[in-house]
Structure formats: structure tokens, C-alpha cells
Write a protein that holds these residues in place. Structure first.
Motif, PDB file in Angstrom:
ATOM      1  N   GLU A 727       0.797  -1.367   0.052  1.00 23.88           N
ATOM      2  CA  GLU A 727      -0.010  -0.084  -0.035  1.00 23.88           C
ATOM      3  C   GLU A 727       0.904   1.264   0.005  1.00 23.88           C
ATOM      4  O   GLU A 727       0.671   2.071  -0.753  1.00 23.88           O
ATOM      5  N   GLN A 728       1.921   1.375   0.707  1.00 24.90           N
ATOM      6  CA  GLN A 728       3.134   2.232   0.763  1.00 24.90           C
ATOM      7  C   GLN A 728       3.259   2.816  -0.605  1.00 24.90           C
ATOM      8  O   GLN A 728       3.534   3.819  -0.846  1.00 24.90           O
ATOM      9  N   VAL A 729       3.985   1.420  -1.353  1.00 23.94           N
ATOM     10  CA  VAL A 729       4.440   1.777  -2.617  1.00 23.94           C
ATOM     11  C   VAL A 729       3.498   2.321  -3.725  1.00 23.94           C
ATOM     12  O   VAL A 729       3.626   3.453  -4.189  1.00 23.94           O
ATOM     13  N   ILE A 730       2.213   2.045  -3.719  1.00 25.20           N
ATOM     14  CA  ILE A 730       1.120   2.385  -4.503  1.00 25.20           C
ATOM     15  C   ILE A 730       0.877   3.939  -3.960  1.00 25.20           C
ATOM     16  O   ILE A 730       0.557   4.777  -5.059  1.00 25.20           O
ATOM     17  N   ARG A 731       0.709   4.155  -2.770  1.00 27.21           N
ATOM     18  CA  ARG A 731       0.517   5.510  -2.224  1.00 27.21           C
ATOM     19  C   ARG A 731       1.589   6.555  -2.559  1.00 27.21           C
ATOM     20  O   ARG A 731       1.040   7.622  -3.188  1.00 27.21           O
ATOM     21  N   ASN A 732       2.847   6.132  -2.352  1.00 30.24           N
ATOM     22  CA  ASN A 732       3.848   7.038  -3.017  1.00 30.24           C
ATOM     23  C   ASN A 732       3.767   7.155  -4.434  1.00 30.24           C
ATOM     24  O   ASN A 732       4.244   8.608  -4.947  1.00 30.24           O
ATOM     25  N   VAL A 733       3.802   6.419  -5.025  1.00 35.51           N
ATOM     26  CA  VAL A 733       3.920   6.488  -6.725  1.00 35.51           C
ATOM     27  C   VAL A 733       2.522   7.273  -7.007  1.00 35.51           C
ATOM     28  O   VAL A 733       2.712   8.192  -8.023  1.00 35.51           O
ATOM     29  N   LEU A 799      10.589   7.591  -3.728  1.00 36.50           N
ATOM     30  CA  LEU A 799      10.941   6.521  -4.646  1.00 36.50           C
ATOM     31  C   LEU A 799      12.286   5.500  -4.094  1.00 36.50           C
ATOM     32  O   LEU A 799      11.979   4.523  -4.482  1.00 36.50           O
ATOM     33  N   ALA A 800      12.947   6.168  -3.194  1.00 37.38           N
ATOM     34  CA  ALA A 800      14.126   5.188  -2.838  1.00 37.38           C
ATOM     35  C   ALA A 800      13.385   4.139  -1.829  1.00 37.38           C
ATOM     36  O   ALA A 800      13.757   2.953  -1.796  1.00 37.38           O
ATOM     37  N   ILE A 801      12.555   4.507  -1.083  1.00 32.59           N
ATOM     38  CA  ILE A 801      11.747   3.653  -0.060  1.00 32.59           C
ATOM     39  C   ILE A 801      10.995   2.625  -0.890  1.00 32.59           C
ATOM     40  O   ILE A 801      10.850   1.505  -0.642  1.00 32.59           O
ATOM     41  N   CYS A 802      10.340   3.310  -1.961  1.00 33.66           N
ATOM     42  CA  CYS A 802       9.571   1.931  -3.033  1.00 33.66           C
ATOM     43  C   CYS A 802      10.383   1.041  -3.364  1.00 33.66           C
ATOM     44  O   CYS A 802      10.055  -0.147  -3.436  1.00 33.66           O
ATOM     45  N   ARG A 803      11.376   1.777  -3.816  1.00 32.19           N
ATOM     46  CA  ARG A 803      12.558   0.349  -4.447  1.00 32.19           C
ATOM     47  C   ARG A 803      12.895  -0.605  -3.438  1.00 32.19           C
ATOM     48  O   ARG A 803      12.951  -1.591  -3.699  1.00 32.19           O
ATOM     49  N   LYS A 804      13.318  -0.124  -2.439  1.00 31.23           N
ATOM     50  CA  LYS A 804      13.760  -1.018  -1.223  1.00 31.23           C
ATOM     51  C   LYS A 804      12.765  -2.173  -0.987  1.00 31.23           C
ATOM     52  O   LYS A 804      12.656  -3.299  -0.694  1.00 31.23           O
ATOM     53  N   ILE A 805      11.339  -1.509  -0.931  1.00 28.24           N
ATOM     54  CA  ILE A 805      10.178  -2.562  -0.517  1.00 28.24           C
ATOM     55  C   ILE A 805       9.842  -3.229  -1.646  1.00 28.24           C
ATOM     56  O   ILE A 805       9.691  -4.553  -1.307  1.00 28.24           O
ATOM     57  N   VAL A 806      10.005  -2.863  -3.105  1.00 29.59           N
ATOM     58  CA  VAL A 806       9.765  -3.846  -4.001  1.00 29.59           C
ATOM     59  C   VAL A 806      10.598  -4.634  -4.134  1.00 29.59           C
ATOM     60  O   VAL A 806      10.344  -6.043  -4.271  1.00 29.59           O
ATOM     61  N   GLU A 807      12.054  -4.361  -3.989  1.00 27.10           N
ATOM     62  CA  GLU A 807      13.100  -5.408  -4.257  1.00 27.10           C
ATOM     63  C   GLU A 807      13.111  -6.416  -2.901  1.00 27.10           C
ATOM     64  O   GLU A 807      13.256  -7.618  -3.074  1.00 27.10           O
ATOM     65  N   ALA A 808      12.667  -6.102  -1.806  1.00 31.29           N
ATOM     66  CA  ALA A 808      12.656  -6.799  -0.710  1.00 31.29           C
ATOM     67  C   ALA A 808      11.397  -8.011  -1.002  1.00 31.29           C
ATOM     68  O   ALA A 808      11.504  -9.141  -0.613  1.00 31.29           O
ATOM     69  N   MET A 809      10.526  -7.953  -1.967  1.00 37.06           N
ATOM     70  CA  MET A 809       9.656  -8.738  -2.340  1.00 37.06           C
ATOM     71  C   MET A 809       9.854  -9.307  -3.649  1.00 37.06           C
ATOM     72  O   MET A 809       8.953  -9.815  -4.404  1.00 37.06           O
ATOM     73  N   SER A 810      11.171  -9.308  -3.924  1.00 35.87           N
ATOM     74  CA  SER A 810      11.929  -9.858  -5.128  1.00 35.87           C
ATOM     75  C   SER A 810      11.284  -9.442  -6.540  1.00 35.87           C
ATOM     76  O   SER A 810      11.264 -10.045  -7.450  1.00 35.87           O
ATOM     77  N   GLY A 811      10.869  -8.302  -6.403  1.00 37.51           N
ATOM     78  CA  GLY A 811      10.251  -7.522  -7.326  1.00 37.51           C
ATOM     79  C   GLY A 811      11.220  -6.375  -8.146  1.00 37.51           C
ATOM     80  O   GLY A 811      12.284  -6.298  -7.529  1.00 37.51           O
ATOM     81  N   GLN A 812      10.662  -5.502  -9.073  1.00 42.85           N
ATOM     82  CA  GLN A 812      11.613  -4.515  -9.425  1.00 42.85           C
ATOM     83  C   GLN A 812      10.588  -3.334  -9.938  1.00 42.85           C
ATOM     84  O   GLN A 812       9.319  -3.572 -10.018  1.00 42.85           O
ATOM     85  N   ILE A 813      11.023  -2.128  -9.823  1.00 44.57           N
ATOM     86  CA  ILE A 813      10.434  -0.705 -10.059  1.00 44.57           C
ATOM     87  C   ILE A 813      11.369  -0.082 -10.996  1.00 44.57           C
ATOM     88  O   ILE A 813      12.616   0.150 -10.699  1.00 44.57           O
TER      89      ILE A 813
END
Length: 843
Positions: A727-733, A799-813
Motif C-alpha cells: 500500500e505504501q508503494v502504491i500511495r507514494n507512486v 522513490l528510494a523507499i519504494c524500490r527497497k520495498i519492491v526489491e524486498a518482495m523480489s520484484g522491480q520498479i
């Protein structure tokens, strides 16, 4: 596929035209007829014997079934008569009186072990066995309970008396194979009490009758219950009393459809038996009589010995007479054929010799006593390209190179006593063609005097050249081995050193003559020997290659980290005969690796210290900021009558709010970078996470007069993610897209599954876009695009926080500029299977 040849009518007529063949044909037919007649007689006799065995088995089964049925019927009659006697059913009778009546009845029933009277609770009221009275027995072991006037046959019970199934006290153990068959008869006394008479039938009585009946027979018998339990038996089946035989065909195939019969198949004592069975007409009993099929066949063979002997004698006599007649006829035909064959061989030999000399693949020649050629075969043309007539009259040495003339002269030496002489010589033929030939010469003598030489020559040029090439290759390999800077050694299958190179001598400080032929154990340290021996034994057994690292003792006494590469050496049959070992000193590499690891540890420690410092400072700053924001809000509220003062407090509140956002972002980055942060991943449909976030942002969209177009797939967008973090990633983007989109613009959020099954989300705005060189840098901490640094706020951490969260879930942004203006942010999460929620450390 080769075609099968079919004899022609002409060849058949020629075959039948020979008298010896006709004798063999007639004799074979006569022998076959005699043999067929004997086989037919023997087969018919065997069928009659087998039918007799089946009938005899059925008869014995009927006799034994009748005796067993009468035994159980007699027991039933005796119990029925005894139950109506006053001594048993009278209400005033006593146990001693009952026991006296039971003993009198038992005296006439020799096949019974004993009699007893039981009440409904299993208590022995009276018994012919001393000590059974007042004993409680396990009634289900005797069979189910009986009602008045009912007689019940039980199964085989181990023991001699009812003491073997008593309940009060430990049962009395019985010797192996000793048991009884209980028969219960229910009756009511004059007082209305339900009692049961129990007769213990002795299975040995049934077995004795079976043995007497089958005393002169090769059959064995078994009496079994209808359920397949052995009650009594004779012969090899004696030890099976009480066991279940319900799997044999009598129970699994014939009963209850067929109550008597015979068959050949699995029996009680063997897999292939002649078995006859019969079911009792009044009792649940099955009587089986069986004999080994092999015994029956052996008996038939013994009985039919005379018939088979006569048949074999007649057959052999017919064959013998046929052979005797055939031999006489054949001898006469052979004599005539040999005369004709000798004449044909003489003419054929002359023809074959001529053809052989023309077609042989070797050069055949003959010379006179002085070495002048008198004959060559057609292969001379293959050697020289000239007709053979050109060679006649010339000396052999005329075609030999100077360096080989001495060898050829030795072949033509008159004084030599060798019978066969060999040499290899270089021949020179017209046109400058050189051929290495292997020559063999035999001297020809007439009346002990040398008349010439006969010989042959084979072209071995290819082999000669291959040998030279092989020698050159071996020399090159020797040079390559010796000049190789890596220490190399070769051991045989017994770990003995076969070869070493110069680099190995320098590395180990040992001369090769000191180690060749010696085992590794004789000069290497124990730990090196163990490492080499383990790898060598594996390679000798399985082949292939392997490597390992070990501390190697060098010649200078130092120990070096060394990588050892090994490969199996196989012979031409694929058998491993040795092992090639190559040593590579990696001490400097390992030292550099350790230094690198230490530097990495120091860097990680510095990073942790920085993160902890930022986290601590962020926490320390939040407390005064909350006070500043609180007093600023209070000042705005109370300064309503003084616009200038209210404006000052509002500026303080805005600055404090921006500082608080910065502190929160710093704290979030610190938390994500710290080792204590964890994600709780679970398999969720991301559509259910995205829509609530978009509803939260509706006020911002309305304030900026923006249209949000949501295009999510109809199928579930399943991924393994932390719902709160996502939710934090979607909210920030989406908030970034709202912030930098022009009023009245449009934001598009689409979601689908790509060809790999991954969830692919795209948030597209119509903002100013991002310069291409900055598309990757905007995901770094404290970095903002030059086109969006408009003083509107922001810390450059979202966006730095978003990338760390997505990469922790084995994804990419990542971000991409869109043709026509604006930027599209892509979020990709990998496809996940259905698994339970589990905490995942963020590194």
C-alpha cells in the motif's frame, strides 16, 4: 534384411535322386511314427492315471467327510440326550451330580477330551476335568452364545481343558499343536435358567481316523471349518492346526457354488496339488484330501517305466537300422563323389591360383637366384602405374632407395639359412613416387639347390607416416608437459607415481627419480595422502574429473593453499588406469579474498552505524518537532485577530511539517536498511490492496481536478507481498503522479499478468517527464529530477523507499518516459505459488 532362399524343384529332384537321402527320409518317417505312437499311448495312460487320482481323491474325501460328520453328529446327539437327563436339568440337582452324569456320558464318547456345563456368564458349573468348577471362561473363544435347543460348533482352541481360556487367573499354557474343538448345546433347567453343555472334541481322534484311512495312500487330509480354519489334519499339515487356509481355491473359488470336486492347483501343503474336497451336508465342515502333483507324476512314471522303455527301445532300434543302412549307402556314394571331387579340385586349384595371383591385394613376385624379377602379379600396376611386363628382367635393388638397399640384399643372401625373411624398405617407383613396403621373401630350392626367391610386398606407407606423426606428437606432449608452469603428476591405479614434470620437481623440492615408482604415502604428509587417496579412488572407480583444495607442503618447507585438479586416464577399452593431477597455488588469491571480506565487513559495519545514527537522530528530532507543530497550530488558532502573527505561525507550522516529513522519511529509510526490519509476505490479490489506497487519494485528485483511469485485469493479480508495505508503494507512486500532473490532466493505473505470469502494474502521468540520464538516479536517496525540483516539497526519499520495498518482495520498479509527454512507473512482482505467510528479512 536377408531374403530366405526357396529350394527350386530341380534341387529337390537332385536331393531325392540320392539313395542315401531316401534311406534317411524313410528311416526318419518310421522313427517318427514309432515315437508318435509311443507318445500317444503314454499320454493316454497318463490321462487315465490322472483321472483315477482325481476319482480316488474324491472317494477318500467322501469317506473322511462322512466320518467327521458322524463324529460331530454323535456329539450333538449325546449333548441333546444329556441336556434332557434329570441329573443335568433338574432344578434341585447339584454340581457333583452333574459331573457324575457327565463322566458317565464321556465314557462312551472316546473322541471327546471332556464335558462341562456353563452358565450364561461363562462360569463352569460342572466339568469332567478336576479344578474346572467355578472357573470363568472366555465364551467368545468357544463361539458365539447359544440359545436353548441350539447346538453350535466352535473353532480350534489351543489347550487340553477349559483352563486354557479361563478369565480368573492366567490361562494354562498348552503344548504346541494340542487343542480341542468345542461344541456347545444350550438348554434350560426346570427352574428356567439358561445353561450350555460344552463338549471338547479331541482333534487327534479325527486325525487318527484320517491316518488309518490313508495309511497305504500317498494322500494327506485336512478337516477345516467352513470359514477356512484347520480343525484336524494328517501328514505334513499336522502342524497347521488352528491356522487359516481360506486363500486356497477351495474357499476362494469353489465354495459355496460347488460343495464337492477335485482340481489341480494350490493346496494346503503345496502350490501344485491334486486336491479333492467335500462339504458336510449337515455341519459347517470341509474335508480336503490332497496329493502332490509331482508325486502322482513320479508314480505314473514308475508304473509306466516298462511302456516307456519299450517305446524308447523301438525308436532307437528304428533309428539304428536307418543309420546302418544309410551308412552303407553313403559310403558307396562318398567313394564315387571323392573321385569326381578330386578331379574338380585339380582343375579348380589351377584356376583359383591364377585368379588369386591376379586379384590379391599384395604385390606378389618371384626372382631367380640372382635377384632378377621373373614374375609379378597384377598389383604391380597399382604400385607403379606401369604394366607388369616392364618389371620382368630387372633387379629388385633397381626399385629400392639407397638407405634400404642393405636390407633387401640381406633378403637375397644365398648363405642365409632363414626360411622366411622380412624387412621394411623404401621403394622408388617411376614418377618419383615413394612407398614404404613391408617385404617377405622365401627361398625356393630344387633338389637342395637355390633356384630363386618368392615373396610379397605390402604398402605400409600410411602406417609408417602415422608412426612418425605419433612420435612427433609424443615428443610435443613431452615438451608441453615439461614446459608447463603448473606442477603436474600422473599416478597409476595403485597411487604409484608414474610421471612428474619439471614444475612439480621445483614445487615439491624432489627429483623425479626419487619418486617414480613410489606410492604417495612414502613421501607426502598424511593429510595430503588422505586427500589424494580419496579423490583417486573415486576417479578410478567412476572416472571423470574432480577438484579440491588442500594445504600442500612445498619443497622449501612452507605450506601453501593449493587447488588440485584431477582427471581419470582411461585406456583404449575405457578402463581407468591412472589419474592426472595438476596443482595450482591459490595462496595469494585466498589472501586477497580474506582481505576483501574484511573490507566488506568494515563497510557493512559502517553502514549499520550510519543507519542506527540516522534512526536515533530521527527519533530525537521528532519530539521537539511535535512541540513546535503543536505551538504553531495553537498560535494560528489564537492569532486569528492578528493576520501578521497568524501568518508567521502558519509559516512556522509549514516549515515544521516539512521537517517532520523529512524526519519520517529518514526514519523509514533507516528502518528498511536495518537488520531488524522484516516483511510479512502472503499470497494476496493485489487488486484488493490497490483500490482502498486509490479511495484515500480521491481528495487530492479532486483538489487538482485530475481524472484517475483504473484498468485492472478481470483475473486475480496474485503475488506474494506484504499488504501494508505494498500500500505504501502504491500511495507514494500515485501521490507523485498527482503532485506533478497539470490540473485537469489524466492519470492511468493499469494492471495485468504478463507472459511469464508476473504481475505488471503501470502508473502513467502527464507531467513534465524525467530526463533520460536521471531515470535510474531518481530511485536513489535524496535525489530528485531536475524537472521536478520546483520547491513544492519532497525529500527525495519516497522513490528510494519504494524500490527497497519492491526489491524486498523480489520484484522491480523502474520509470520510463512516455511518448507524447509524461512518465510511466512500472512495478513488476514475480509469480508465486500458494504458500503460507512467513516473515522475510530485508537485507
Amino acid at each position: 534384411m536377408a531374403k530366405k532362399k526357396v529350394a527350386s524343384p530341380r534341387s529337390l529332384r537332385a536331393w531325392f535322386s540320392q539313395s542315401s537321402h531316401l534311406v534317411l527320409l524313410v528311416g526318419a518317417m518310421a522313427s517318427a511314427a514309432v515315437f508318435a505312437a509311443i507318445v500317444a499311448l503314454a499320454f493316454n495312460d497318463f490321462r487315465v492315471a490322472m483321472r483315477g487320482n482325481h476319482a480316488h481323491a474324491a472317494m477318500l474325501a467322501r469317506i473322511l467327510e462322512d466320518q467327521a460328520t458322524r463324529t460331530f453328529e454323535t456329539t450333538e446327539l449325546a449333548l441333546d440326550a444329556l441336556s434332557s437327563s434329570p441329573a443335568v436339568m433338574s432344578s434341585g440337582t447339584t454340581p457333583p451330580r452333574m459331573e457324575e452324569a457327565l463322566r458317565q456320558a464321556l465314557a462312551g464318547l472316546t473322541f471327546l477330551r471332556g464335558l462341562a456345563v456353563l452358565d450364561a456368564g461363562g462360569r463352569v458349573v460342572a466339568s469332567t476335568f478336576t479344578g474346572d468348577a467355578e472357573t470363568f471362561v472366555d465364551i467368545p473363544r468357544l463361539g458365539s452364545g447359544v440359545s436353548a435347543g441350539q447346538t453350535l460348533l466352535g473353532g480350534w482352541v489351543a489347550g487340553r481343558t477349559l483352563q486354557s481360556i479361563r478369565l480368573n487367573g492366567a490361562p494354562v499354557p498348552a503344548p504346541p499343536g494340542v487343542g480341542y474343538i468345542p461344541v456347545q448345546h444350550g438348554f434350560k433347567t426346570e427352574g428356567g435358567d439358561l445353561l450350555s453343555l460344552v463338549a471338547l472334541i479331541n482333534p487327534d481322534a479325527l486325525s487318527n481316523f484320517q491316518r488309518l484311512t490313508l495309511e497305504t495312500e500317498t494322500f494327506e487330509s485336512v478337516v477345516a471349518s467352513y470359514a477356512g480354519q484347520v480343525l484336524a489334519s494328517s501328514g505334513a499339515a499336522t502342524a497347521m492346526a488352528g491356522q487359516s487356509i481360506s486363500r486356497i481355491p477351495v474357499f476362494s473359488q469353489y465354495l459355496p457354488r460347488q460343495e464337492h470336486g477335485t482340481y489341480v492347483g494350490k493346496g494346503v501343503t503345496g502350490e501344485r496339488q491334486i486336491l479333492g474336497f467335500r462339504v458336510s451336508g449337515t455341519k459347517p465342515l470341509v474335508v480336503m484330501v490332497e496329493e502332490s502333483y509331482r508325486s502322482a507324476v513320479d508314480r505314473w512314471l514308475s508304473d509306466s517305466r516298462a511302456l516307456l522303455g519299450i517305446g524308447a527301445a523301438l525308436t532307437l532300434l528304428t533309428i539304428g537300422l536307418t543309420l546302418a543302412v544309410w551308412r552303407g549307402v553313403r559310403t558307396r556314394e562318398s567313394a564315387l563323389a571323392e573321385v569326381e571331387a578330386a578331379q574338380r579340385r585339380i582343375s579348380q586349384s589351377e584356376h583359383d591360383l591364377s585368379v588369386l595371383m591376379r586379384s590379391v591385394q599384395e604385390l606378389i613376385f618371384r626372382t631367380d637366384a640372382h635377384g632378377f624379377i621373373t614374375y609379378v602379379n597384377a598389383h604391380w600396376t597399382v604400385f607403379t602405374g606401369e604394366p607388369g611386363a616392364n618389371a620382368v628382367g630387372k633387379r629388385m635393388q633397381d626399385f629400392i632407395a639407397p638407405q634400404s638397399k642393405a636390407e633387401v640384399a640381406r633378403l637375397l643372401d644365398h648363405q642365409s639359412r632363414e626360411t622366411v625373411r622380412h624387412c621394411e624398405a623404401l621403394a622408388l617407383f617411376p614418377g618419383g613416387r615413394q612407398v614404404m613396403v613391408q617385404v617377405a621373401v622365401v627361398p625356393l630350392r630344387v633338389d637342395g639347390r637355390l633356384s630363386g626367391f618368392a615373396g610379397s610386398a605390402v604398402d605400409v606407407t600410411d602406417r609408417w607416416r602415422a608412426q612418425h606423426q605419433l612420435q612427433a606428437q609424443i615428443a610435443f606432449q613431452e615438451l608441453l608437459l615439461e614446459t608447463n608452469p603448473l606442477p603436474i603428476s600422473v599416478t597409476d591405479a595403485q597411487d604409484r607415481v608414474v610421471r612428474v614434470n619439471r614444475a612439480w620437481e621445483d614445487y615439491k623440492g624432489r627429483a623425479r627419480e626419487d619418486v617414480l615408482g613410489h606410492s604417495l604415502q612414502s613421501f607426502l604428509p598424511p593429510e595430503e595422502v588422505r586427500a589424494h587417496a580419496s579423490a583417486n579412488s573415486q576417479l578410478v572407480r567412476w572416472g571423470g574429473r574432480t577438484f579440491f583444495e588442500v594445504q600442500v607442503l612445498r619443497g622449501d618447507g612452507s605450506r601453501r593453499d593449493t587447488r588440485v585438479e584431477k582427471a581419470a586416464i582411461a585406456d583404449e577399452h575405457g578402463r581407468v588406469t591412472g589419474v592426472l593431477s595438476i596443482l595450482m597455488d591459490i595462496s595469494e588469491f585466498r589472501e586477497a579474498e580474506r582481505a576483501t571480506q574484511e573490507a566488506r565487513d568494515i563497510a557493512e559495519e559502517a553502514s549499520r552505524a550510519k543507519s542506527e545514527f540516522v534512526a536515533n537522530m530521527s527519533h530525537e528530532l521528532r519530539t521537539p518537532l511535535q512541540s513546535i507543530l503543536g505551538f504553531a497550530e495553537l498560535g494560528v488558532l489564537r492569532g486569528g485577530s492578528q493576520p501578521k502573527l497568524a501568518s508567521m505561525f502558519e509559516s512556522i507550522h509549514l516549515a515544521g511539517q516539512r521537517m517532520l516529513n523529512l524526519v519520517n522519511d529518514l526514519l523509514e529509510v533507516s528502518r528498511l536498511e536495518s537488520t531488524v526490519g522484516t516483511f510479512h509476505l502472503e499470497r494476496i490479490d493485489l487488486r484488493g490492496v490497490i483500490r482502498p489506497v486509490l479511495r484515500e487519494l480521491d481528495p487530492l485528485l479532486a483538489r487538482s481536478r485530475l481524472l484517475l483511469d483504473v484498468q485492472l485485469a478481470d483475473v486475480p493479480l496474485m503475488a506474494k507481498a506484504d499488504p501494508l508495505r505494498f500500500e505504501q508503494v502504491i500511495r507514494n507512486v500515485v501521490a507523485n503522479a498527482i503532485k506533478f500532473s497539470p490540473p485537469g490532466g489524466k492519470i492511468t493505473l493499469s494492471g495485468r499478468l504478463d507472459s511469464k505470469g508476473q504481475v505488471h502494474l503501470v502508473v502513467r502521468d502527464q507531467g513534465p517527464g524525467i530526463p533520460e540520464p536521471e531515470l535510474e538516479h531518481i530511485f536513489e536517496a535524496f535525489v530528485q529530477s531536475t524537472k521536478t525540483k520546483d520547491g513544492s516539497g519532497g525529500t527525495g526519499l519516497g522513490l528510494a523507499i519504494c524500490r527497497k520495498i519492491v526489491e524486498a518482495m523480489s520484484g522491480q520498479i523502474y520509470a520510463r518516459n512516455v511518448e507524447g509527454g509524461g512518465t510511466a512507473f512500472h512495478i513488476v512482482l514475480p509469480a508465486r505459488g500458494q504458500t503460507e505467510t512467513e516473515p522475510v528479512p530485508l537485507e
